[in-house]
Design a protein around this motif. Sequence first.
Motif, PDB file in Angstrom:
ATOM      1  N   MET A   1      57.500   4.400  72.201  1.00  0.00           N
ATOM      2  CA  MET A   1      57.880   4.462  70.748  1.00  0.00           C
ATOM      3  C   MET A   1      56.328   4.666  70.371  1.00  0.00           C
ATOM      4  SD  MET A   1      59.355   1.885  68.112  1.00  0.00           S
ATOM      5  CE  MET A   1      58.190   0.440  68.525  1.00  0.00           C
ATOM      6  N   PRO A   2      55.945   5.803  69.488  1.00  0.00           N
ATOM      7  CA  PRO A   2      54.571   5.816  69.016  1.00  0.00           C
ATOM      8  C   PRO A   2      54.687   5.182  67.643  1.00  0.00           C
ATOM      9  CG  PRO A   2      55.848   8.160  69.707  1.00  0.00           C
ATOM     10  CD  PRO A   2      56.870   7.027  69.617  1.00  0.00           C
ATOM     11  N   SER A   3      53.406   4.499  67.459  1.00  0.00           N
ATOM     12  CA  SER A   3      53.245   3.888  66.466  1.00  0.00           C
ATOM     13  C   SER A   3      51.984   4.907  65.541  1.00  0.00           C
ATOM     14  CB  SER A   3      52.662   2.436  66.296  1.00  0.00           C
ATOM     15  OG  SER A   3      53.772   1.711  66.820  1.00  0.00           O
ATOM     16  N   ALA A   4      52.362   5.041  64.275  1.00  0.00           N
ATOM     17  CA  ALA A   4      51.098   6.067  63.518  1.00  0.00           C
ATOM     18  C   ALA A   4      50.986   5.135  62.299  1.00  0.00           C
ATOM     19  CB  ALA A   4      51.717   7.256  63.407  1.00  0.00           C
ATOM     20  N   THR A   5      49.711   5.150  62.086  1.00  0.00           N
ATOM     21  CA  THR A   5      49.107   4.725  60.680  1.00  0.00           C
ATOM     22  C   THR A   5      48.127   5.705  60.013  1.00  0.00           C
ATOM     23  OG1 THR A   5      48.035   2.727  59.766  1.00  0.00           O
ATOM     24  CG2 THR A   5      47.313   3.593  61.980  1.00  0.00           C
ATOM     25  N   SER A   6      48.398   5.874  58.817  1.00  0.00           N
ATOM     26  CA  SER A   6      47.212   6.337  58.051  1.00  0.00           C
ATOM     27  C   SER A   6      46.092   5.387  57.525  1.00  0.00           C
ATOM     28  CB  SER A   6      47.653   7.068  56.628  1.00  0.00           C
ATOM     29  OG  SER A   6      46.805   7.654  55.954  1.00  0.00           O
ATOM     30  N   LYS A   7      45.176   5.129  58.215  1.00  0.00           N
ATOM     31  CA  LYS A   7      44.174   4.216  58.269  1.00  0.00           C
ATOM     32  C   LYS A   7      43.025   4.483  57.160  1.00  0.00           C
ATOM     33  CE  LYS A   7      44.080   1.288  60.723  1.00  0.00           C
ATOM     34  NZ  LYS A   7      43.348   1.128  62.074  1.00  0.00           N
ATOM     35  N   VAL A   8      42.860   3.686  56.242  1.00  0.00           N
ATOM     36  CA  VAL A   8      41.914   3.855  55.341  1.00  0.00           C
ATOM     37  C   VAL A   8      40.922   2.708  55.232  1.00  0.00           C
ATOM     38  CG1 VAL A   8      41.401   4.230  52.724  1.00  0.00           C
ATOM     39  CG2 VAL A   8      43.593   4.927  53.718  1.00  0.00           C
ATOM     40  N   VAL A  24      51.027   3.917  71.491  1.00  0.00           N
ATOM     41  CA  VAL A  24      52.396   3.940  72.132  1.00  0.00           C
ATOM     42  C   VAL A  24      52.559   2.561  72.571  1.00  0.00           C
ATOM     43  CG1 VAL A  24      52.813   6.544  72.393  1.00  0.00           C
ATOM     44  CG2 VAL A  24      51.462   5.127  74.083  1.00  0.00           C
ATOM     45  N   VAL A  25      54.095   2.314  72.810  1.00  0.00           N
ATOM     46  CA  VAL A  25      54.156   1.052  73.469  1.00  0.00           C
ATOM     47  C   VAL A  25      55.387   1.072  74.751  1.00  0.00           C
ATOM     48  CG1 VAL A  25      53.897  -0.496  71.490  1.00  0.00           C
ATOM     49  CG2 VAL A  25      56.138   0.455  71.749  1.00  0.00           C
ATOM     50  N   ASP A  26      55.216   2.333  75.365  1.00  0.00           N
ATOM     51  CA  ASP A  26      55.913   2.793  76.523  1.00  0.00           C
ATOM     52  C   ASP A  26      55.411   3.565  77.425  1.00  0.00           C
ATOM     53  OD1 ASP A  26      58.036   5.385  74.433  1.00  0.00           O
ATOM     54  OD2 ASP A  26      55.889   5.318  75.570  1.00  0.00           O
ATOM     55  N   ALA A  27      55.975   3.864  78.585  1.00  0.00           N
ATOM     56  CA  ALA A  27      55.261   4.616  79.594  1.00  0.00           C
ATOM     57  C   ALA A  27      54.643   5.936  79.208  1.00  0.00           C
ATOM     58  CB  ALA A  27      56.264   4.757  80.901  1.00  0.00           C
ATOM     59  N   ASN A  28      55.424   6.567  78.295  1.00  0.00           N
ATOM     60  CA  ASN A  28      54.847   7.813  77.861  1.00  0.00           C
ATOM     61  C   ASN A  28      53.446   7.814  77.170  1.00  0.00           C
ATOM     62  OD1 ASN A  28      57.058   9.317  79.116  1.00  0.00           O
ATOM     63  ND2 ASN A  28      58.137   9.018  77.220  1.00  0.00           N
ATOM     64  N   SER A  29      52.565   8.560  77.576  1.00  0.00           N
ATOM     65  CA  SER A  29      51.005   8.461  77.067  1.00  0.00           C
ATOM     66  C   SER A  29      51.239   9.356  75.918  1.00  0.00           C
ATOM     67  CB  SER A  29      49.954   9.243  78.095  1.00  0.00           C
ATOM     68  OG  SER A  29      50.336  10.577  78.143  1.00  0.00           O
ATOM     69  N   PHE A  32      51.167  13.057  76.566  1.00  0.00           N
ATOM     70  CA  PHE A  32      52.660  13.600  76.750  1.00  0.00           C
ATOM     71  C   PHE A  32      53.297  14.014  75.369  1.00  0.00           C
ATOM     72  CE2 PHE A  32      56.957  12.752  77.348  1.00  0.00           C
ATOM     73  CZ  PHE A  32      57.470  13.441  78.179  1.00  0.00           C
ATOM     74  N   THR A  33      53.065  12.997  74.532  1.00  0.00           N
ATOM     75  CA  THR A  33      53.807  12.894  73.368  1.00  0.00           C
ATOM     76  C   THR A  33      53.301  14.271  72.514  1.00  0.00           C
ATOM     77  OG1 THR A  33      54.164  10.565  73.140  1.00  0.00           O
ATOM     78  CG2 THR A  33      54.284  11.827  70.991  1.00  0.00           C
ATOM     79  N   PHE A  34      52.049  14.431  72.413  1.00  0.00           N
ATOM     80  CA  PHE A  34      51.343  15.593  71.758  1.00  0.00           C
ATOM     81  C   PHE A  34      51.582  16.985  72.332  1.00  0.00           C
ATOM     82  CE2 PHE A  34      48.220  12.323  69.850  1.00  0.00           C
ATOM     83  CZ  PHE A  34      48.938  12.319  68.636  1.00  0.00           C
ATOM     84  N   ASN A  35      51.617  16.731  73.773  1.00  0.00           N
ATOM     85  CA  ASN A  35      51.947  18.032  74.279  1.00  0.00           C
ATOM     86  C   ASN A  35      53.220  18.647  74.164  1.00  0.00           C
ATOM     87  OD1 ASN A  35      49.211  18.261  75.423  1.00  0.00           O
ATOM     88  ND2 ASN A  35      49.731  17.158  77.268  1.00  0.00           N
ATOM     89  N   PHE A  73      50.081  -2.299  72.922  1.00  0.00           N
ATOM     90  CA  PHE A  73      49.814  -0.839  72.697  1.00  0.00           C
ATOM     91  C   PHE A  73      49.200  -0.356  73.914  1.00  0.00           C
ATOM     92  CE2 PHE A  73      49.798  -0.722  67.992  1.00  0.00           C
ATOM     93  CZ  PHE A  73      51.124  -0.995  67.647  1.00  0.00           C
ATOM     94  N   SER A  74      49.545   0.889  74.620  1.00  0.00           N
ATOM     95  CA  SER A  74      48.914   1.661  75.512  1.00  0.00           C
ATOM     96  C   SER A  74      47.962   2.826  75.157  1.00  0.00           C
ATOM     97  CB  SER A  74      49.900   2.001  76.345  1.00  0.00           C
ATOM     98  OG  SER A  74      49.254   2.603  77.663  1.00  0.00           O
ATOM     99  N   GLY A  75      46.944   2.778  74.801  1.00  0.00           N
ATOM    100  CA  GLY A  75      45.949   3.819  74.476  1.00  0.00           C
ATOM    101  C   GLY A  75      46.267   4.106  73.006  1.00  0.00           C
ATOM    102  N   SER A  76      45.057   4.340  72.299  1.00  0.00           N
ATOM    103  CA  SER A  76      45.050   4.667  70.958  1.00  0.00           C
ATOM    104  C   SER A  76      44.080   5.925  70.528  1.00  0.00           C
ATOM    105  CB  SER A  76      44.761   3.570  70.145  1.00  0.00           C
ATOM    106  OG  SER A  76      45.480   2.279  70.114  1.00  0.00           O
ATOM    107  N   LEU A  77      44.531   6.831  69.773  1.00  0.00           N
ATOM    108  CA  LEU A  77      43.534   7.954  69.232  1.00  0.00           C
ATOM    109  C   LEU A  77      43.786   7.894  67.951  1.00  0.00           C
ATOM    110  CD1 LEU A  77      45.200  10.643  71.773  1.00  0.00           C
ATOM    111  CD2 LEU A  77      42.885   9.558  71.935  1.00  0.00           C
ATOM    112  N   LYS A  78      42.549   8.681  67.464  1.00  0.00           N
ATOM    113  CA  LYS A  78      42.616   8.894  66.004  1.00  0.00           C
ATOM    114  C   LYS A  78      41.888  10.273  65.411  1.00  0.00           C
ATOM    115  CE  LYS A  78      37.892   7.088  65.278  1.00  0.00           C
ATOM    116  NZ  LYS A  78      37.144   5.907  64.662  1.00  0.00           N
ATOM    117  N   PHE A  79      42.351  10.847  64.198  1.00  0.00           N
ATOM    118  CA  PHE A  79      42.063  12.126  64.053  1.00  0.00           C
ATOM    119  C   PHE A  79      41.661  12.253  62.572  1.00  0.00           C
ATOM    120  CE2 PHE A  79      44.943  12.571  67.590  1.00  0.00           C
ATOM    121  CZ  PHE A  79      44.174  13.550  68.509  1.00  0.00           C
ATOM    122  N   PRO A  80      40.641  12.611  62.090  1.00  0.00           N
ATOM    123  CA  PRO A  80      40.327  12.693  60.683  1.00  0.00           C
ATOM    124  C   PRO A  80      41.434  13.076  59.774  1.00  0.00           C
ATOM    125  CG  PRO A  80      38.651  13.822  61.797  1.00  0.00           C
ATOM    126  CD  PRO A  80      39.818  13.735  62.886  1.00  0.00           C
TER     127      PRO A  80
END
Length: 222
Positions: A1-8, A24-29, A32-35, A73-80
């Motif tokens: 299950m992905p978690s997404a936040t708009s961080k300010v 994410v909080v499951d086995a899928n990275s 994998f989700t973005f691909n 959480f397993s791994g975290s990424l951010k984009f502008p």
Amino acid sequence: MPSATSKVYHGASTIVDSSYEFSVVDANSLAFTFNNAPEVAKFLRSNSELSYEEKYHSDRSSWVALYPVSSLFSGSLKFPAQPDDILEQYKHFPYLSIREPISTSPNGHRRVQLELRLGSLSEIWTSVLNITGPLSNWSFADATLAEPQTVSGGLPSYICRLSGSSNEHWSFWLEANSSEPLRVDLAVLDQYLVDNTKKLKSLFPSWADVTAFSTFFSSYYF
């Protein structure tokens, strides 16, 4: 299950940085989700080149608004992200201010009287104070200091979670046992989503159970 936040990341009235952050909080990275979510990748690529390089990794301590859930959480990424829709939606941001002059006791302890205002956020779920430094007492929990926590290998800190709507103001004090400054990180989680964040969430495939929210983050030294 992905978690997404708009961080300010913001000051009292200005935005210092704005980003979309994912975990994410499951086995899928996340890769994998973005691909397997090309429309999401396309949306993010309009802001920056979609990459899984180290420089795009999100600091897990920035998810303190969800602590202790964030430890799962397993791994975290951010984009502008562009801050324009944030500025259009919110007139005031959450902020901390000093209510009275700092007092010093005969034994050298400093007491800082503070007020937390939650700004014009409309659907607040929680507000979190993450305090590091020489904290010796506080006015929360009948002036009983909790055990320090360690978030993602950082310095030991004291975490306090507050619940309340944006029309409430919180008054409290912190006490330090030395002249070293206290650092207070304030993270406020708002369940309201601005239009671009709503659009981004809608682009995920149906098999992805996305939890989305907006987080307002600011830091102070007292």
